[in-house]
Structure formats: C-alpha cells, structure tokens
Design a protein around this motif. Structure first.
Motif, mmCIF file in Angstrom:
data_model
loop_
_atom_site.group_PDB
_atom_site.id
_atom_site.type_symbol
_atom_site.label_atom_id
_atom_site.label_comp_id
_atom_site.label_asym_id
_atom_site.label_seq_id
_atom_site.Cartn_x
_atom_site.Cartn_y
_atom_site.Cartn_z
ATOM 1 N N VAL A 26 -12.543 25.497 0.135
ATOM 2 C CA VAL A 26 -11.566 24.998 1.098
ATOM 3 C C VAL A 26 -10.450 26.031 1.286
ATOM 4 N N GLY A 27 -9.978 26.125 2.547
ATOM 5 C CA GLY A 27 -8.871 27.032 2.874
ATOM 6 C C GLY A 27 -7.890 26.336 3.799
ATOM 7 N N LEU A 28 -6.703 26.917 3.925
ATOM 8 C CA LEU A 28 -5.654 26.308 4.753
ATOM 9 C C LEU A 28 -4.954 27.418 5.545
ATOM 10 N N ILE A 29 -4.888 27.232 6.852
ATOM 11 C CA ILE A 29 -4.220 28.228 7.698
ATOM 12 C C ILE A 29 -3.173 27.565 8.568
ATOM 13 N N ASP A 30 -2.079 28.274 8.763
ATOM 14 C CA ASP A 30 -1.000 27.812 9.638
ATOM 15 C C ASP A 30 -1.396 28.112 11.090
ATOM 16 N N VAL A 31 -1.594 27.077 11.882
ATOM 17 C CA VAL A 31 -1.907 27.304 13.305
ATOM 18 C C VAL A 31 -0.794 26.720 14.187
ATOM 19 N N GLY A 32 0.427 26.709 13.632
ATOM 20 C CA GLY A 32 1.569 26.141 14.362
ATOM 21 C C GLY A 32 1.965 26.946 15.586
ATOM 22 N N THR A 33 1.389 28.159 15.739
ATOM 23 C CA THR A 33 1.739 28.973 16.900
ATOM 24 C C THR A 33 0.981 28.553 18.149
ATOM 25 N N GLY A 88 7.245 24.035 19.955
ATOM 26 C CA GLY A 88 8.186 24.271 18.869
ATOM 27 C C GLY A 88 8.464 23.020 18.058
ATOM 28 N N ALA A 89 8.249 21.861 18.646
ATOM 29 C CA ALA A 89 8.591 20.609 17.982
ATOM 30 C C ALA A 89 7.527 20.183 16.976
ATOM 31 N N MET A 90 6.311 20.697 17.175
ATOM 32 C CA MET A 90 5.205 20.310 16.294
ATOM 33 C C MET A 90 4.741 21.511 15.485
ATOM 34 N N GLY A 91 4.478 21.296 14.195
ATOM 35 C CA GLY A 91 3.792 22.286 13.384
ATOM 36 C C GLY A 91 2.331 21.903 13.304
ATOM 37 N N ALA A 92 1.486 22.822 12.870
ATOM 38 C CA ALA A 92 0.071 22.501 12.753
ATOM 39 C C ALA A 92 -0.577 23.386 11.690
ATOM 40 N N VAL A 93 -1.537 22.795 10.955
ATOM 41 C CA VAL A 93 -2.326 23.566 9.991
ATOM 42 C C VAL A 93 -3.792 23.203 10.188
#
Lengths: 967, 84
Positions: free
Chosen positions: A635-642, A733-738
């Motif tokens: 398992v891995g985790l990446i920041d896709v908030g962009t 900008g209001a939402m983050g995502a992973v």
C-alpha cells in the motif's frame, strides 16, 4: 592632508549646506572636506578642484556644466556604485570616489588617454560604423582596442544583493516639478479639495525661486510664502529627491527615489517640469569654468560656493543679466556681458551699470590655461556668423552661458501630447494635451515669474475642474511670451572643438558631415552621430542638434521635428526595476508533512509537489522504484490535492457536463464516477479528470493539476453564453485530496471508517461520502495507478488528520508515501496518458486512441463539429504503446526521441520508463498508422544517434484485464 | 498601466484581467459547412478597428465584453454579456 577650502562664501540666505556638519571624503586619492547638504561636485568646486571628469571620446577635462544632471561631465564611481552623477549625489562622510574614464596613474588631471583629443581629426562622425566596415581583417584588433578604450565606469561583480521592494501609491493629482508653477498648481488643486503629490528631482522644493534671484532675495521670500501655504494643506504632499521616470497610460507614473520605485496611480497629471538650460556652441565651450548661468546660481545659493573670481557673461536674455547681478552681489567681478542679440537688454539691473555690455556679439572661442578656462575671445555676431577679422580678448576664470532653454517635455511626449514649435519663445510647447494632462510654466512656454505662478494656478484649477472637484471659473488673464531663448546660439570655428553634445563629444562639424553623408533626417542623424544617445539623453544637446539640422536643410524647426522621448527620464538602477522578484508558488495543506518526510520537490504548474521522498543515501531511481514496489505489493499514499476540484450544482448540471466534456454524463448514476475528457473548439484534447455524481443536481469533478484555473475560467465563459441553470464552485484550494493505493488499501482504510468497503457495496468507480477518522470525506474508487485504490477528498484544513491516520493505520503493512515520479511510472505500466505529456497542442482524442471517451452521437459538445471533420480524414499518426526487449541494455531512449523508419521520421516517444514489475522498458508515443499493428518491430533513434529496437505492444502493459484495480 | 472598467468591480488595473479573444459568433454546427466551421475556429481578423473582446476579471471571475478601438488602444465601453 585636507585641502583648504578656497571658494566657500560667507553664509548665504537659504543655503542647503549645514556648516556645523563637516563631511570628509576622498576624490582621486586626495582628501577633502565638505558639508552635509553638499553634492560631490559642489564640495570639490569649493575646494578649488575644477577638473571633475574626462569626456567620453576625446578625454577632455570637464567640470561643472549644468549642476543639474542635465549633462554627465562629472561621472564618478565608488566601491559600490558605478557612474554616480556627482552634480546631484549627496556628499557622505568617508566617501571615496574617482572619475570614470581615465587611464594611467595621472588620474583625472593627467589622464593618459588625453592624447585622443589630438587625434580627433582621425575620428570622424560615424567612426565606429566606418572602422568596422572595412578592411575587415582589422576588425578583431579594432574591437579589442575599443573594448579597452570605451565605455564608462567599471561594473562591480562582488556586490551584495540588495532587495529593492516597490511601493504603490494613489492620488488625485500628481504635479511633476516643485518650481514656482508646480507649487502654484499643487496649491490650487489641493485648495479645491484634490489630494496632491508634487514631486521634484531636487532634494528641496522651489526650483529657480531658490537660486535665480537676480541680485535680491525677493524670489526666495516668494518661495517661503508658497511653502507656508503648502504646509497648511494637509492633502498636499511634496516629495523631494524623487523624479517621474515615465508616464504610462491612465496616469500610471513611475516615481524613482534613491531607495525604490513607487508606482503612482493618479487621476490627473500636471507637468510643470520646467526647462533645461542649453549650451551655446563655440570653440572650447567645454573647458572647466564654462558653465550655465543656472549652475553658477545653484553653486552660490544652494552650496555657498564661489563659481569663479572673474567672470564673463554670455547671454541672450534677461536671465543672464540677473545671474550677472547675483555674481556681483557675491563679490565676483564681471568683465563684460556679451549679448548675442543686436538690441541687447532694456532694463539692466542697477548693480551692473558699470559693466561693459557688447551687443550683437558672441564668444568666438574660449582659451585654456592648463586644464581650465583662462579667457575668451569675443567678436561681432550676426545671423549665425561671427566676424573672425576683429576680436577682443578678455581674461576670466569663469564664463556664464545663458542663451536659452529647452522644455523638459519628456512626460508630455510619453503621454501622447502634440507639440508645436512656438517662434514667440523659440521652443516646443504643448499644442494638444491628452485628457487629464495639464502643463504649466516653462515647459508650457511661460518664462516670466509672475506668468509661471499664474499659469500654475490655472493648471491646478483646470485639473480640479477636470476631476469635478471645482466649480470655479477657469482662470483667465493674458500671459506674456517673454523669450529667453536665442534661435541659433551656434558659432562656427575653423578649428572646431565647438561641442553640441558633451556626452558624446560631438562637434558642430560632425553634424555637417553626417548631413553630407546623407543622414539628414533627425532620427537618422541621431543614430549615425549618436547625438542625444549618451547618458543625459539629449537634455543639453537635442535642441541645438535640431536647430543645426534645420539650418543645414534650410527648413523651419517644426518640419525637422524631434526624436521620440521614451521612458526613463533619468536612468533607473536595474535593482529598482527588478524589485524583489515575486513568483508565488502554491503548497498543498500537506506540505509540511512532506517536508518532514524528506520530500524532494518539483514544480507542477504553480504547485510544489514531492517528486519522491529521499531515503538515506539511496539514489533517486532506487527511491522511486521502492515507492512503486510498495504500491504494487502492499500500500502507498500520495498527495493529489493539486488536482483541480469543482462542485457543480443545479437542474441543468448534467446538460452542462454533456456540453463541455466529450463523454456522456446526464445518465451517470448517483454514487458513480466516469472518466472525462475536454477538447477545445478545434478538437484538441486539453484536459481530463473524473466526474462523479453526488445527487440528482450535484456533481463533483476533477481537472488536471495545471488546468484547474483555465478550465474553470472557460467553463464559466461558456455558461455566460448558454445561461444554463447551474452554479460552479472552484474548490481546488478548499479541498485536499490523497490517493490510497495498493492491494492492502482496503484493509488500511477499513480501520478508519464505518463505510462498507466491500466490492459489492463500494465497487470500482464508485463514489461515497463517509467519515474517515471523523473527517467528512468524499471517497472515489479510482484506478489511475492500476491497483485497488481510494481517492479521498476532504476539507483542506482536515486532510492532514486523514493523512496521519492513514499513515498510522498502514504502518503494519509498511505503507509508503509516494511522489509524482513513482505515480508516473505506475500509470505508465497501465498505459494511462497524461494530457500535455502524451498529447500535445494538436492531438485529438481520435489520434490519442481515446475514441471510447467521445460520444459523437450527442447533440452538441464543444469541439464536436471539428471532430466530425477530423474523423473523415485518415490520421497521420496514432497513439501507440511499445516495449524494449527484455534483453535490452544500454542507454534507453528518452521522451521526444524519434521513431525512424526507412530513413524518415515515423513517430516519437512521449513517455518511457523501466518497469520492474514487467522486467523491461515500456513506453507510449505516436507512430504512423502503417507501423501501429501490435507486434510490429521498429527503431527509435536514441542519444547520440544509436538505433534501438522496439516493438509495438498494446497497453495496459501491466494487468491488462484490470483485475487488480477492480478487486 | 491601463485601467479597465469591470462592469461589476469598476475600474481596476489591467494586470487584474485576462484577455479572452475577440467575440465571434459560432456558426450553427449541424448546418454549417466544413469551410465555415474552419473559418470560425482558425481565422482571426487582426485589422485595426473597433473590436468586441472578451475580458475576464481574474480576482472575481467576471467575464465581460469590452468594445476597444485597437487602432488607438482605447476602450469605448464595457458591459456584461447580453447587456450590450
């Protein structure tokens, strides 16, 4: 040893120097002392130093000419600054300055390059052009010689970086110039209620009121009255030491002081910038000791320095007599007043009644005593021609020149005002002003003091009326055309050295020669002779150049015209223009977590993203492969908030998506998502993402990282025209995502949420809303990297809680945060294209092999009509996947390397990487249709022209059936 | 720097705006010829004169129309779509 002060006057009313504050400084290695309030030139002149610089071309000794930064006779440098203008540079304690443009140990007094003056006959106008023209074999030696001999000052390469921030300001009326007309204008506008800023390049306000006194202190008293009036107006500001470098559209004005640039937005501009005193042209008119009358007056009244001990005055106006009276008042002898005009002056000041006046006469030449003026030869002068046969000599150590002025109209030209040559005052004056622009005083052709005050008041009231701040009647009254300017103060001489442009050492004959060679248009003349192209930009030379050319061509001055006055008015330090540098980058809410995890950063659009996370001394490649391995095996985790993130509401939301995306969305079930591709009107694919449906009238969709702002902008524009009943909210900008990805992701996520994660309850491409670690989230089952995975979107301020909880919950499975590079590799193994990398500005979805995402049977979508044309034609290239043989070793091809077939370009690589999971290189690209069949062998031309064998393979390369992501 | 009058926000510096190209009428896609459509998509008329242009106020997300004389770079008027 400190030199004795030889020429300082007893205290003078209104002097700028503070005699209680001595300032020690060093010039050319010698020690001197001046006072606080001095400029470098005044302190040196007071100390009896009259050779302050060497001229650019002939290395002639030069002294004070304008003392107003209208010439560059006195360029100096110190440890930090190159090309300081000593006439206007404040003296500071401990300063160590030298003149620029000198050679050898003799310094400015014994400049070894002064021999060039003797060679001037070999340096004709247009010398550089001619020198480099032929013979060409000398060009290289010439160049080395010129590089050594020319240029001013030496650049300093070891200076600290000074950050110069900019300032912004706003005002109703800006007044350029704090002389009598500028002060009167500012006071009137402010009295009408306008906020007013008056700027002046001099450190103190007053202009000529302070120094052009004509033997009494009446004008100085007038100045004090004006300043007292100004001080009572809280809405009036006077800024000294500040010049307006340029006028830009809508009264946007660059103000420059020694610290910074201020960008000022005004609503109206009053140009009261005065005039530049102009030199008379005669032989040796550049000897130290020959100076403008205004320069001598500045020396006396600002710095209390005696300009000379015995003077001759050359004049063509009342101002010259006034200046002579000022000299007389301070104990300086005046041998003779030479008046170019036949009629002379009517009302000669009383104090000058014993002084001899020679009317209709000119200075034929100045003669030198060492490096300084020793005397003048005077002859009769009529219509531009002196009488060489009979002349009279006068000994003197100073010659005042007062033959006229040229308007400081730079800002008026920049603002697009039309100027005309007014013969009444022998100068250009504004003819048609642009809206909101006003001119007053000398720049407007008014030279009498009372006229200038009245003209200023008139302009101030007009500006207030223009802004609707005053109902008062416009001021009327008759102004005089008192003319200080001689139409042709130019005296030919067979031996030349009668300078027109002091920056560039241009003599009268240079203009005649340039015209003879065909450069007799003002713009051509300027470029060929370089007149007005030196550091003072023609302030003291352009007007005489125009007069000389008009006479050569026998045309009126209006027809000869002027050159274009562009910003900047004075040179502006590059550091002022550069400012502090401002390129803001966006950070996701998880930025500090990545930092703590040793992220190596990359730019993606205007975002910072982790490219990978550094581990110990492992290489980038090892780190990336380890990250990818974790995703494939655990398992891995990446920041896709962009990613761009949009909420779309309203009864027409489905219809809207049908129109802007190529796919079908009206029938999308609530709780499901679908891939979406966007094309522009020409059919080129420009963005992609995922559309999910949260409710009957509520969709949530993503865009690419770099596309979010533009996509949002274009969607809004389309609906401005369509008027569908929708609302779009850009929540990027209001939402983050992973993205939690890998075979163990379900087990990890299950620890943090009540949501049923079974494949039946939450299938592939499903969309759910649920709490994760107590945070309300939107969860999407995605497959971008080709494993079981969940994209988790949460409010930006809470996404950190989710990230931390997932990292904790995944610890037992060795959860690995992964960066953009690993994600690129993983998606490549799945054959997923990245818009902008695997497509370009001409790629249609048909070419890109994405026809499955395009529903041509819809009524309308943006770009559909173009695709109808495209689909009728045979594609020139198609998207392909390829592999290199498992046995391949060596340097692999890179993105953009070409496919070569039968000697021709037959395609190119857009993505390539080594896949550990497959044990070979895999890639995407474009290829001609003939070679596109699966299994076809072809060659890629790699680094250094090496041909590399490859084979067409159908993506996905990894898990072709997609079983792993649908688990 | 120029000022541009946003119909919603009033006069603002032009650096707050993005230019959105000339306003052009889309031909009716189902009935127009390929040539008409290509002309609409690809051809622009750069001759100076009074043009209707799209402008976007970046800070507030407002699209509007500006009528600009491109020969003098002078904006004659600005208004929201449909209000001209």
């Amino acid at each position: 040893m400190v030199s004795l002060m030889t020429s300082r006057l007893p205290p003078v009313l209104g002097e700028w120097i503070d005699r209680t504050q001595p300032r020690a400084f060093c010039f050319e290695g010698k020690h001197y002392s001046g006072y606080e309030g001095d400029v470098i030139s005044s302190a040196l002149w007071a100390a009896g130093e009259h050779v302050l610089g060497r001229s650019f071309k002939y290395h002639r000794p030069r002294g004070i000419l304008s003392l107003a930064n209208h010439d560059v006779n006195t360029l100096m440098e110190d440890r930090f600054h190159v090309n300081l203008r000593a006439d206007v540079t404040a003296l500071r304690e401990g300063m160590e300055v030298t003149a620029v443009n000198t050679y050898g140990s003799g310094g400015v007094q014994g400049d070894r390059a002064r021999f060039v003056d003797k060679l001037s006959g070999l340096l004709p106008v247009g010398f550089y052009y001619k020198a480099f023209h032929r013979p060409r074999r000398f060009a290289q030696q010439w160049e080395q010689f010129f590089r050594y001999m020319t240029g001013l000052g030496r650049p300093k390469f070891d200076l600290p970086r000074i950050i110069t921030g900019k300032r912004y300001d706003f005002v109703d009326v800006v007044v350029i110039g704090a002389g009598p007309s500028g002060l009167a204008a500012g006071i009137e506008a402010a009295s009408c209620g306008a906020s007013v800023i008056i700027v002046d390049e001099n450190t103190r306000a007053g202009g000529s009121l302070g120094y052009a006194r004509g033997g009494s202190d009446a004008s100085y008293d007038r100045l004090q009255q004006l300043l007292a009036q100004a001080a009572h107006l809280p809405n009036l500001q006077i800024r000294g030491g500040t010049f307006a470098a340029g006028w830009y559209t809508d009264h946007w004005i660059a103000l420059v002081d020694d610290q910074r640039m201020t960008k000022l937005r005004a609503r109206a501009t009053i140009v009261a910038s005065g005039a530049f005193e102009q030199p008379a042209v005669f032989r040796n008119n550049d000897l130290p000791g020959v100076m403008f009358a205004s320069a001598a007056q500045r020396l006396i009244y600002r710095y209390s320095v005696k300009p000379m001990t015995q003077a001759v005055v050359l004049t063509a106006n009342r101002e010259g007599y006034d200046a002579a009276a000022d000299l007389h008042r301070h104990g300086i002898g005046v041998s003779v007043i030479v008046d170019l005009r036949d009629q002379g002056e009517n009302a000669i000041p009383e104090s000058l009644r014993d002084v001899r006046v020679l009317k209709g006469s000119c200075v034929l030449e100045a003669t030198a005593r060492g490096n300084h003026l020793g005397g003048v030869r005077v002859a009769a002068f009529a219509n531009g021609a002196p009488n060489f046969d009979h002349s009279e000599s006068f000994a003197c150590d100073g010659l005042l020149v007062s033959c006229g002025a040229a308007p400081a109209a730079n800002l008026l030209y920049q603002a697009g005002c039309k100027m005309r040559y007014a013969c009444e005052v022998e100068q250009f004056i504004p003819d048609v002003l642009t809206p909101g622009l006003f001119a007053a005083g000398r720049v407007n052709g008014r030279h009498d003091l009372e006229d200038r005050l009245l003209d200023g008041k008139r302009a101030g009231r007009e500006a207030a009326r223009y802004l609707g701040l005053s109902q008062a009647e416009p001021l009327s009254g008759t102004l005089s055309w008192r003319n200080p300017t001689h139409p042709y103060p130019v005296v030919p001489h067979p031996s030349g050295k009668n300078f027109v442009d002091f920056d560039e050492d241009l003599q009268l004959k240079d203009f005649h020669n340039a015209a003879k060679e065909g450069f007799d248009n003002i713009e051509l003349l300027k470029r060929y002779s370089t007149v007005g192209m030196g550091p003072s930009q023609g302030k003291h030379s352009n007007m005489n150049a125009v007069r000389i050319l008009a006479r050569i061509r026998n045309e009126p001055i209006d027809q000869v015209g002027t050159t274009t006055a562009r910003p900047m008015y004075h040179p502006v330090p590059l550091s002022h223009l550069a400012g502090r540098g401002f390129h803001p980058m966006r950070q996701t809410p998880l930025h500090t977590r990545h930092q703590r995890a040793a992220a190596v950063w990359m730019q993606a659009g205007n975002w910072w993203r982790p490219e990978y996370y550094a581990v110990g001394r492992k290489s980038k490649l090892e780190c990336v492969r380890a990250e990818a391995h974790a995703v494939r095996t655990s398992v891995g985790l990446i920041d896709v908030g962009t990613l761009g993130k949009m909420d779309l509401y309203g009864p027409d939301a489905g219809e809207f998506l049908e129109r802007v995306y190529t796919g079908r969305f009206a029938n999308l079930k609530i709780g499901m998502t679908r891939y979406c591709a966007m094309i522009d009107e020409s059919g080129v694919i420009i963005d992609d993402g995922v559309v999910g449906r949260l409710g009957e009238q509520h969709f949530y969709f993503t865009t690419t990282t770099t596309g979010s702002a533009n996509v949002y902008r274009e969607l809004v524009r389309w609906n401005v025209q369509w008027g569908l009943d929708i609302g779009i909210v850009n929540v990027t900008g209001a939402m983050g995502a992973v993205n939690l990805a890998g075979p163990k992701s379900r087990e990890v996520l299950a620890q943090l949420t009540q949501l049923d994660l079974s494949a039946q309850a939450f299938p592939y491409l499903g969309l759910r809303q649920a709490n994760v670690e107590g945070v309300p989230c939107r969860l999407i089952r995605v497959g971008f990297v080709g494993e079981l995975g969940y994209e988790i979107h949460a409010p930006a301020e809470q996404i950190g809680v989710v990230w931390d909880a997932l990292m904790r919950a995944g610890a037992a499975h060795g959860i690995q945060s992964f960066g953009v590079e690993a994600q690129r590799l993983l998606r490549l193994e799945k054959g997923h294209v990245i818009i902008g990398q695997d497509t370009d500005g001409l790629t249609t979805p048909i070419e890109a092999g994405m026809g499955w995402a395009v529903k041509m049977d819809k009524n309308f979508f943006v770009g559909q009509r173009s695709l109808r044309i495209v689909e009728k034609r045979a594609s020139k290239q198609v998207a392909m996947g390829f592999t290199l043989p498992k046995t391949f070793s060596g340097e692999a091809p890179k993105e953009c390397h070409l496919v070569i077939h039968a000697g021709n370009i037959a395609g190119r690589v857009t993505s390539i990487a080594y896949s550990e999971a497959l044990g070979q290189h895999v890639g995407l690209g474009f290829i001609v249709p003939d070679l596109a069949a699966e299994g076809t062998a072809f060659q890629i031309r790699g680094e250094g022209g090496v041909m590399i064998d490859a084979q067409i393979a159908k993506p996905p390369f990894y898990d072709p059936a997609g079983d792993r992501q649908k688990l | 720097m120029k000022l541009l009058n946003c119909p919603i926000n009033g006069p603002r510096p032009v650096s707050e705006f993005a230019y959105g190209g000339e306003v052009r009428a889309m031909p009716h896609p189902p009935t127009c010829t390929d040539e008409q459509w290509s002309d609409y998509v690809f051809n622009r008329n750069g001759a100076p004169g009074v043009k209707k242009e799209w402008w976007y106020h970046l800070a507030s997300g407002v699209w509007f129309i500006a009528e600009r004389d491109t020969s003098a770079d002078h904006v004659l008027r600005t208004y929201l779509w449909g209000e001209g």
